[in-house]
Write a protein that holds these residues in place. Structure first.
Motif, PDB file in Angstrom:
ATOM      1  N   ASP A 125      33.477  43.422  49.482  1.00  0.00           N
ATOM      2  CA  ASP A 125      32.695  42.334  50.316  1.00  0.00           C
ATOM      3  C   ASP A 125      32.392  41.226  49.245  1.00  0.00           C
ATOM      4  OD1 ASP A 125      31.315  41.075  52.300  1.00  0.00           O
ATOM      5  OD2 ASP A 125      29.578  42.078  51.667  1.00  0.00           O
ATOM      6  N   LEU A 126      33.306  40.829  48.344  1.00  0.00           N
ATOM      7  CA  LEU A 126      33.003  39.950  47.417  1.00  0.00           C
ATOM      8  C   LEU A 126      33.319  38.480  47.779  1.00  0.00           C
ATOM      9  CD1 LEU A 126      35.282  41.383  44.454  1.00  0.00           C
ATOM     10  CD2 LEU A 126      32.467  41.597  44.898  1.00  0.00           C
ATOM     11  N   ASP A 127      32.204  37.596  47.536  1.00  0.00           N
ATOM     12  CA  ASP A 127      32.162  36.129  47.656  1.00  0.00           C
ATOM     13  C   ASP A 127      33.090  35.455  46.741  1.00  0.00           C
ATOM     14  OD1 ASP A 127      30.006  35.829  49.741  1.00  0.00           O
ATOM     15  OD2 ASP A 127      28.942  36.961  48.204  1.00  0.00           O
ATOM     16  N   MET A 128      33.297  35.842  45.516  1.00  0.00           N
ATOM     17  CA  MET A 128      34.144  35.408  44.418  1.00  0.00           C
ATOM     18  C   MET A 128      34.816  36.594  43.764  1.00  0.00           C
ATOM     19  SD  MET A 128      33.477  32.691  41.383  1.00  0.00           S
ATOM     20  CE  MET A 128      34.711  32.559  40.049  1.00  0.00           C
ATOM     21  N   ASN A 129      36.060  36.507  43.356  1.00  0.00           N
ATOM     22  CA  ASN A 129      36.797  37.443  42.940  1.00  0.00           C
ATOM     23  C   ASN A 129      37.786  37.025  41.909  1.00  0.00           C
ATOM     24  OD1 ASN A 129      37.938  39.920  42.130  1.00  0.00           O
ATOM     25  ND2 ASN A 129      39.169  40.175  44.470  1.00  0.00           N
ATOM     26  N   GLY A 174      32.830  39.735  41.469  1.00  0.00           N
ATOM     27  CA  GLY A 174      33.784  40.759  41.009  1.00  0.00           C
ATOM     28  C   GLY A 174      34.958  40.538  40.328  1.00  0.00           C
ATOM     29  N   PHE A 175      35.598  41.387  40.276  1.00  0.00           N
ATOM     30  CA  PHE A 175      36.999  41.075  39.826  1.00  0.00           C
ATOM     31  C   PHE A 175      38.159  42.342  40.269  1.00  0.00           C
ATOM     32  CE2 PHE A 175      35.705  44.432  36.974  1.00  0.00           C
ATOM     33  CZ  PHE A 175      37.100  45.315  36.666  1.00  0.00           C
ATOM     34  N   VAL A 176      39.475  42.068  40.266  1.00  0.00           N
ATOM     35  CA  VAL A 176      40.420  42.939  40.401  1.00  0.00           C
ATOM     36  C   VAL A 176      41.438  42.583  39.276  1.00  0.00           C
ATOM     37  CG1 VAL A 176      41.479  41.218  41.859  1.00  0.00           C
ATOM     38  CG2 VAL A 176      42.170  43.762  42.090  1.00  0.00           C
ATOM     39  N   SER A 177      41.779  43.947  38.787  1.00  0.00           N
ATOM     40  CA  SER A 177      42.699  43.874  37.515  1.00  0.00           C
ATOM     41  C   SER A 177      44.220  44.301  37.889  1.00  0.00           C
ATOM     42  CB  SER A 177      42.001  44.719  36.305  1.00  0.00           C
ATOM     43  OG  SER A 177      43.056  44.651  35.382  1.00  0.00           O
ATOM     44  N   PHE A 178      45.362  43.630  37.563  1.00  0.00           N
ATOM     45  CA  PHE A 178      46.349  44.113  37.743  1.00  0.00           C
ATOM     46  C   PHE A 178      47.319  44.422  36.380  1.00  0.00           C
ATOM     47  CE2 PHE A 178      45.436  41.338  41.381  1.00  0.00           C
ATOM     48  CZ  PHE A 178      45.445  42.084  42.414  1.00  0.00           C
TER      49      PHE A 178
END
Length: 637
Positions: free
Chosen positions: A304-308, A440-444
């Motif tokens: 439920d992120l507004d910015m990622n 938040g963030f997402v890492s690959f």
């Protein structure tokens, strides 16, 4: 001006800038009322020096008219006009000269986010969730305002080939992905694309699109917005720098302009009305970013992120910005934002890690603060609300002057206000109530999602010798092939032998296996699995060989061996299964380029030549087909 005025020095007020004042400074007796207002405004802002070298009245009047036209344009392009620009500049320059700490009072913490692994199922789950998010509508924003000068290339970067197997340019690569995703979502889904250009890239980008019929993207789904330059600043008083007696020197403002431009051109309102729920921002020469789009959307949806912020693992001390959560216990403010590597370690040492600073997590071998890849996902509703606030989408700016004196008054060269698109959380903090936004963030894995082409061959060699990724067009192409091979290998494909290799300025570069899978065939992990139904018994391929899969149909491999060069073209509505097929042909040749080569080859350092006897399978009509041992044995079933 060679001498700086006192910082925050005297500024003439508009009320005291009489007609005589203006005429005596401007040295013209033919000013229009609009020009007179412009001149008075410059005096109000303490910019009387811009008239110092003007010819007497009646001389060089055309150049004077051009000056006023330029200043009027600079004034209209910047929200709040030159008055807002100069006022901000003086505040920021004062803070810079005083050595102000932008993170004073904040404590760094590891931000909320998710690191995805292609081997444990989390990546595929995020992809599937991303498909559901995309079905709700996603708009794409490509930041493409820079030329390829840093690459040693004078043209626009988006026209460069991603790979020499297909010679697809970056822009075609991106558009074809958008169209493949749109087709997969079905129904009436239309995925819009906005491209931010600049004075340097606008005409050539439009020409590239026109010459190629937008690479198939309908015109109503494409919008181009052009960023403008801002005045250069000569000293710590924010004196406008002059390129000559009648021209204000200008400089790029930075890719943070994209947020204001989307608002200014009405795209946020239009896209919201069209049902777009998410925005995906990406940069011009990172072909691997496409692998991150769906899973990043999926994580944004699930958390439920507004910015990622899309990230890659970074080692402690690595010269890459880090996504960091900053908490001010006194005020209660929280900010999740990019912190540059040279700021992160001092910040950690001043707060939570005085003895070690930025160190690797012994469990993962990486810093707990993920590296910023500068690709972003936004929820449109909160993004639009932020941009519609008082600042009108102008992210907080910064200055980075190089001082020429100990008093920090003079600059070695003119500076300007700059802005970066990843600083949007600062704007959210200012425009939205505390606690109403979630960042938040997402890492690959880096091999999967991040290998930008940004450096010249010489710069890449220096990076490689220092143990860093080269970041060249050549390394980007090599990583493009490697990422595809690793994805297929994870699903059972077998690769044998050694890849081709070419020496670039003393640094060996491995190329191969040469792979291209159309986005329709390889859109998701599920799609790639369908192409390899028998796992390790599906496809065996020599690493010097080539496999190019084109079209919107589908392909399956069963006990196929490629020891050569195979191109498969499958139209929409067709499915072809290769059963026991054996490809034996010439393989692509990689050769160092000679002097005088085409610029797009010269910046690579090599050419790729495909064999005249390479194999083709062309399926031109819908239906189900089977290919036997030879490419000539195609049967419709």
């Amino acid at each position: 001006p060679g001498l700086a005025r006192p910082r925050g020095g005297a500024q003439r007020c508009l009320a005291t800038a009489t007609k005589g004042d203006v005429d005596s400074l401007v040295r013209s007796d033919a000013l229009s009322e609009e020009e007179r207002r412009t001149a008075a405004n410059l005096l109000k802002l303490g910019q009387e020096h811009v008239f110092e070298k003007w010819a007497p009245a009646g001389e060089e009047e055309a150049k004077k008219r051009a000056f006023f036209a330029q200043v009027a344009e600079l004034d209209s392009n910047y929200p709040g006009g030159l008055e807002a620009y100069v006022t901000k500049a003086r505040e920021l320059l004062d803070a810079s000269a005083a050595g102000a700490n932008p993170f004073e009072g904040f404590t760094p913490m590891v931000p909320e986010g998710e690191a995805l692994d292609v081997t444990d199922g989390s990546f595929q789950r995020a992809e599937n969730n991303g498909l559901e998010a995309a079905a709700g509508g996603v708009g794409f924003v490509l930041v493409a305002g820079g030329l390829g000068e840093r690459l040693g290339y004078s043209g626009i970067k988006v026209e460069l080939p991603v790979d020499m197997l297909t010679e697809r340019c970056f822009l075609q690569h991106y558009v074809e992905y958008i169209l493949a995703l749109q087709k997969r979502l079905g129904g009436d889904v239309a995925l819009p694309l906005a491209i931010m250009t600049s004075d340097d890239t606008d005409a050539r980008t439009r020409a590239l699109l026109a010459e190629n019929d937008n690479f198939g993207l309908p015109a109503e789904q494409l919008t181009i917005v052009k960023q403008e330059k801002v005045p250069a600043l000569a000293d710590s008083s924010a004196s406008l720098a002059m390129a000559d007696a009648y021209t204000v020197e200008t400089k790029p403002h930075g890719h943070g302009d994209v947020h204001h431009l989307l608002l200014k051109h009405g795209l946020l309102k239009d896209w919201e009305a069209a049902g777009v729920e998410w925005l995906f921002f990406f940069q011009d020469t990172n072909a691997l970013v496409l692998n991150s789009i769906l899973p990043a959307l999926g994580v944004s949806r699930s958390l439920d992120l507004d910015m990622n912020s899309i990230c890659v693992p970074r080692t402690a001390g690595e010269a890459a910005g880090a996504i960091t959560k900053l908490v001010n216990e006194a005020s209660g403010d929280e900010l999740t934002i990019n912190v540059e590597y040279n700021q992160l370690d001092p910040l950690l040492r001043a707060t939570i890690s005085p003895d070690e600073g930025d160190v690797n997590d012994p469990t993962t071998g990486f810093s707990p603060f993920p590296g910023n890849a500068n690709n972003l996902v936004f929820r449109l509703a909160s993004y639009k609300a932020t941009c519609e606030g008082e600042a009108q989408g102008v992210v907080p700016e910064f200055v980075n002057p190089k001082y020429a004196d100990a008093e920090r008054n003079l600059f070695k060269k003119p500076t300007r206000l700059e802005c970066m698109m990843q600083d949007f959380p600062r704007l959210m903090q200012a425009e939205l109530p505390q606690g109403t936004k979630k960042v938040g963030f997402v890492s690959f894995p880096k091999w999967l999602s991040f290998s930008p082409a940004k450096n010249s061959l010489e710069g890449g060699v220096d990076n490689a010798k220092a143990g860093n990724p080269p970041g060249t067009v050549a390394s980007s192409e090599a990583d493009f092939y490697d990422a595809c091979a690793r994805q297929l290998e994870d699903l059972g494909a077998v690769f044998t032998g050694e890849p081709a290799s070419v020496d670039i300025e003393g640094v060996p570069t491995a190329l191969g296996p040469f792979l291209y899978v159309s986005p329709a065939v390889g859109l998701t992990t599920e799609c790639l699995k369908a192409a390899l139904p028998d796992g390790a018994k599906s496809l065996t391929m020599d690493r010097r060989s080539a496999l190019q899969i084109e079209g919107e149909g589908s392909v399956a491999f069963k006990d196929v061996v490629v020891d050569g060069d195979l191109t498969i073209e499958v139209v929409d509505g067709a499915h072809v299964t290769l059963e026991g097929t054996r490809i034996q042909s010439g393989k692509p040749a990689v050769d160092a380029i000679a002097d005088g080569a085409e610029p797009f080859l010269a910046i690579r350092g090599y050419s790729v030549t495909r064999s005249d006897d390479r194999a083709f399978i062309r399926i031109t009509e819908p239906g189900n087909y089977v290919v036997g041992a030879s490419v000539d044995s195609v049967e419709r079933v």
